[in-house]
Scaffold this motif. Structure first.
Motif, PDB file in Angstrom:
ATOM      1  N   THR A 116       8.935  -1.384   5.200  1.00  0.00           N
ATOM      2  CA  THR A 116       8.598  -0.608   3.942  1.00  0.00           C
ATOM      3  C   THR A 116       9.450  -1.103   2.813  1.00  0.00           C
ATOM      4  OG1 THR A 116      10.141   1.158   4.512  1.00  0.00           O
ATOM      5  CG2 THR A 116       7.843   1.455   5.610  1.00  0.00           C
ATOM      6  N   VAL A 141       6.073   1.896  -0.109  1.00  0.00           N
ATOM      7  CA  VAL A 141       4.919   1.243   0.054  1.00  0.00           C
ATOM      8  C   VAL A 141       4.923   0.409   1.476  1.00  0.00           C
ATOM      9  CG1 VAL A 141       4.485   1.048  -2.217  1.00  0.00           C
ATOM     10  CG2 VAL A 141       5.814  -0.951  -1.219  1.00  0.00           C
ATOM     11  N   THR A 158       8.323   5.211  -5.091  1.00  0.00           N
ATOM     12  CA  THR A 158       7.071   5.298  -3.796  1.00  0.00           C
ATOM     13  C   THR A 158       7.445   4.418  -2.833  1.00  0.00           C
ATOM     14  OG1 THR A 158       5.616   6.122  -5.654  1.00  0.00           O
ATOM     15  CG2 THR A 158       4.618   5.173  -3.515  1.00  0.00           C
ATOM     16  N   TRP A 176      -2.386   5.713   4.589  1.00  0.00           N
ATOM     17  CA  TRP A 176      -2.432   4.620   3.589  1.00  0.00           C
ATOM     18  C   TRP A 176      -3.534   3.930   3.951  1.00  0.00           C
ATOM     19  CZ3 TRP A 176       1.389   3.806   7.702  1.00  0.00           C
ATOM     20  CH2 TRP A 176       1.120   2.449   8.355  1.00  0.00           C
ATOM     21  N   ARG A 234       1.370   7.873   2.306  1.00  0.00           N
ATOM     22  CA  ARG A 234       1.793   9.269   1.854  1.00  0.00           C
ATOM     23  C   ARG A 234       2.137  10.059   3.197  1.00  0.00           C
ATOM     24  NH1 ARG A 234      -2.659   7.934  -0.472  1.00  0.00           N
ATOM     25  NH2 ARG A 234      -4.063   8.921   0.713  1.00  0.00           N
ATOM     26  N   ARG A 269       0.721  -1.226  -0.045  1.00  0.00           N
ATOM     27  CA  ARG A 269       0.091  -0.088  -0.115  1.00  0.00           C
ATOM     28  C   ARG A 269       0.926   1.157  -0.043  1.00  0.00           C
ATOM     29  NH1 ARG A 269      -4.829  -2.470   2.303  1.00  0.00           N
ATOM     30  NH2 ARG A 269      -5.362  -3.755   0.854  1.00  0.00           N
ATOM     31  N   PRO A 270       0.697   2.205  -0.828  1.00  0.00           N
ATOM     32  CA  PRO A 270       1.393   3.224  -0.981  1.00  0.00           C
ATOM     33  C   PRO A 270       1.184   4.221   0.262  1.00  0.00           C
ATOM     34  CG  PRO A 270       0.353   3.105  -3.060  1.00  0.00           C
ATOM     35  CD  PRO A 270      -0.163   2.169  -2.006  1.00  0.00           C
ATOM     36  N   SER A 317      10.525   0.559  -1.431  1.00  0.00           N
ATOM     37  CA  SER A 317      10.450   1.516  -2.394  1.00  0.00           C
ATOM     38  C   SER A 317      10.101   0.675  -3.561  1.00  0.00           C
ATOM     39  CB  SER A 317      11.709   2.173  -2.393  1.00  0.00           C
ATOM     40  OG  SER A 317      11.843   3.626  -2.227  1.00  0.00           O
TER      41      SER A 317
END
Ligand code: AMP
Ligand code: GLY
Length: 459
Positions: A371, A379, A377, A411, A353, A350-351, A373
């Motif tokens: 996480t 994720v 992005t 997210w 933000r 899931r991206p 990349s």
């Protein structure tokens, strides 16, 4: 100009991001294997995991690493320290034998017994059938059923009565994930009290006790829901004042280190005591052979002096020659942001933000826990995704800043506990009135954690 030191950190969680972050601040050049998107921003990620010990040895040799630091328990129990040391490489952490303090609950109890260290009374069984017979034959009281070996925190069942304990044995015998962890079974007296974590760095002789913390192991607010790896932490905890910390050091940490040495398994690394503060004083629930996660994140943001120097001195068995570490005043709080479904099955990818905005909040460090990349992005890549950590000149302010950081991050499915550190705040606020009730955190204190951007809190 002096050349910077090159350090390899093994692991991929929030703990390892915090260790790498601090070592970079100490002036080291840091490689992380395998790391995450957070460590990639401050260090060099190498795509090797902790179970590939020969490849890690080759990496340490080819890149002239002068110190390796191991984050998680599995490579320690598998003997990474023994293999590195045999290859002439410097590494911070306990040997496989010493890591049995975490890897085998029976070994841990034997050491506690040798050191006359206070812990829960227990019986050990070599088969589930014998454990069941024992339960059926004795008084129906609350107990804790534990599988001997490592089971990713899942092999412990706190049972309110006999039928719950028998059900726990059934789970242990039927679920294949426990197959290797159930060669031994412990049935322990259930201890009541407040749970705290005290960690120390040791070279096997000298110990440096670190500020006390409190973890939040249950998934949901008010300590409800299933057990997790830890949903948040804060440091220091007011439940351990300096007098109690001295008692914990002298009655628990020092005798454990000595008992290990007498058993010819000297322990070098981080000794983590999970303690219950009972009416009879502090008692050991468990030992870990490494920094806690997320306790490490709350701890290291407060460390002003060099972590690298502590690791070096412990590795070279000269901790007695270092100055005591310097901790910043005030307090820190860490809020774990988790994926929807954690601690059960989760979706990855899931991206995320708002990471930059969160990092811009005063006092906040966002440590990545799972996480990666993807095309630039960041994720999500696991259950515990981020460990948003903040410093404040009081615990209340640290909590406020940590949740201000959390509010910037979004997210799909993200959630967190909203009550990290509330027990301590309630305790501090009630101390004057001498009216603290650990189960009764007043609503006025279970504050505006600001989690309304998050889904599924307390589901
Ligand atoms: P452990 O992996 O042994 O630390 O157990 C995990 C969690 O179970 C601990 O953090 C405690 O919350 C709980 N626990 C373990 N042993 C006991 C005990 N003897 N009495 C009460 N709670 C316990
Ligand atoms: N947070 C608990 C642990 O690291 O074991």
């Amino acid at each position: 100009m002096t050349q910077s030191r090159r350090v390899l950190v093994i692991g991929s969680g929030g703990r390892e991001h915090a260790i790498a972050w601090k070592l970079v601040r100490d002036g080291a050049e840091v490689l992380v294997a395998p790391g995450n998107a957070g460590t990639a921003a401050i260090a060099e990620n190498v795509p090797l995991t902790g179970d590939d010990i020969p490849a890690l040895v080759a990496l340490a040799q080819s890149r002239a690493i002068d110190l390796t630091v191991v984050g998680p328990e599995a490579p320690l129990v598998a003997g990474i320290v023994d293999v590195f040391t045999a290859a002439g490489l410097r590494i911070f952490g306990p040997t496989a034998k010493a890591a049995q303090l975490e890897g085998s609950k029976l070994f841990c109890k034997q050491i506690l017994h040798r050191g006359d260290v206070p812990t829960a009374m227990f019986e050990e069984f070599r088969s589930i059938a014998r454990a069941r017979e024992y339960l059926l034959a004795r008084e129906d009281v609350p107990v804790v059923v534990k599988a001997d070996g490592l089971a990713a925190g899942k092999g412990v069942f706190v049972c309110k009565d006999r039928s719950a304990a028998v059900a726990a044995l059934d789970t242990l015998s039927s679920d294949p994930q426990f197959a290797t962890a159930t060669t031994g079974i412990l049935i322990e007296e259930r201890l009541d009290g407040i749970e705290v974590s005290v960690m120390a760095i040791t070279d096997g002789r000298t110990i440096i006790t670190l500020p006390p913390l409190q973890d939040h192991k249950a998934a949901y607010d008010g300590d409800e829901g299933p057990n997790t790896g830890g949903m948040g932490a804060y440091c220091p905890t007011p439940f351990v004042d300096s007098e109690l910390l001295t008692e914990i050091e002298s009655r628990i940490l020092v005798p454990t280190v000595h008992a290990l040495r007498r058993a010819k398994v000297p322990f070098q690394g981080v000794l983590y005591a999970g303690l219950m503060l009972t009416a009879q004083g502090p008692k050991v629930l468990e030992f870990n052979a490494r920094f806690g996660d997320p306790e490490c994140q709350s701890l290291l943001v407060r460390l002003e002096s060099s972590l690298l120097e502590l690791f070096d001195a412990a590795t070279d068995r000269r901790l007695d020659s270092v100055e005591p570490p310097v901790w910043c005043a005030g307090a820190s709080a860490t809020v774990v942001m988790a994926a929807e479904g954690y601690p059960g099955p989760i979706e990855k990818g899931r991206p995320i933000r708002g990471l930059l905005a969160a990092a811009g909040v005063a006092g906040v460090q966002v440590f990545h826990a799972a996480t990666r990349s993807v095309a630039g992005t960041v994720v999500s890549d696991g259950g515990r995704v981020l460990a948003v950590t903040a410093l404040g000149d009081s615990l209340a302010k640290a909590k406020l800043q940590a949740y201000a950081g959390v509010r910037e991050i979004r997210w799909q499915g993200a959630w967190c506990r909203k009550d990290i550190s509330d027990k301590a705040l309630a305790f501090e606020w009630a101390a004057a009135a001498d009216a603290f009730d650990p189960d009764g955190v007043p609503d006025s204190i279970a504050t505006d954690a600001g989690g309304d951007t998050m889904l599924g809190v307390g589901q």
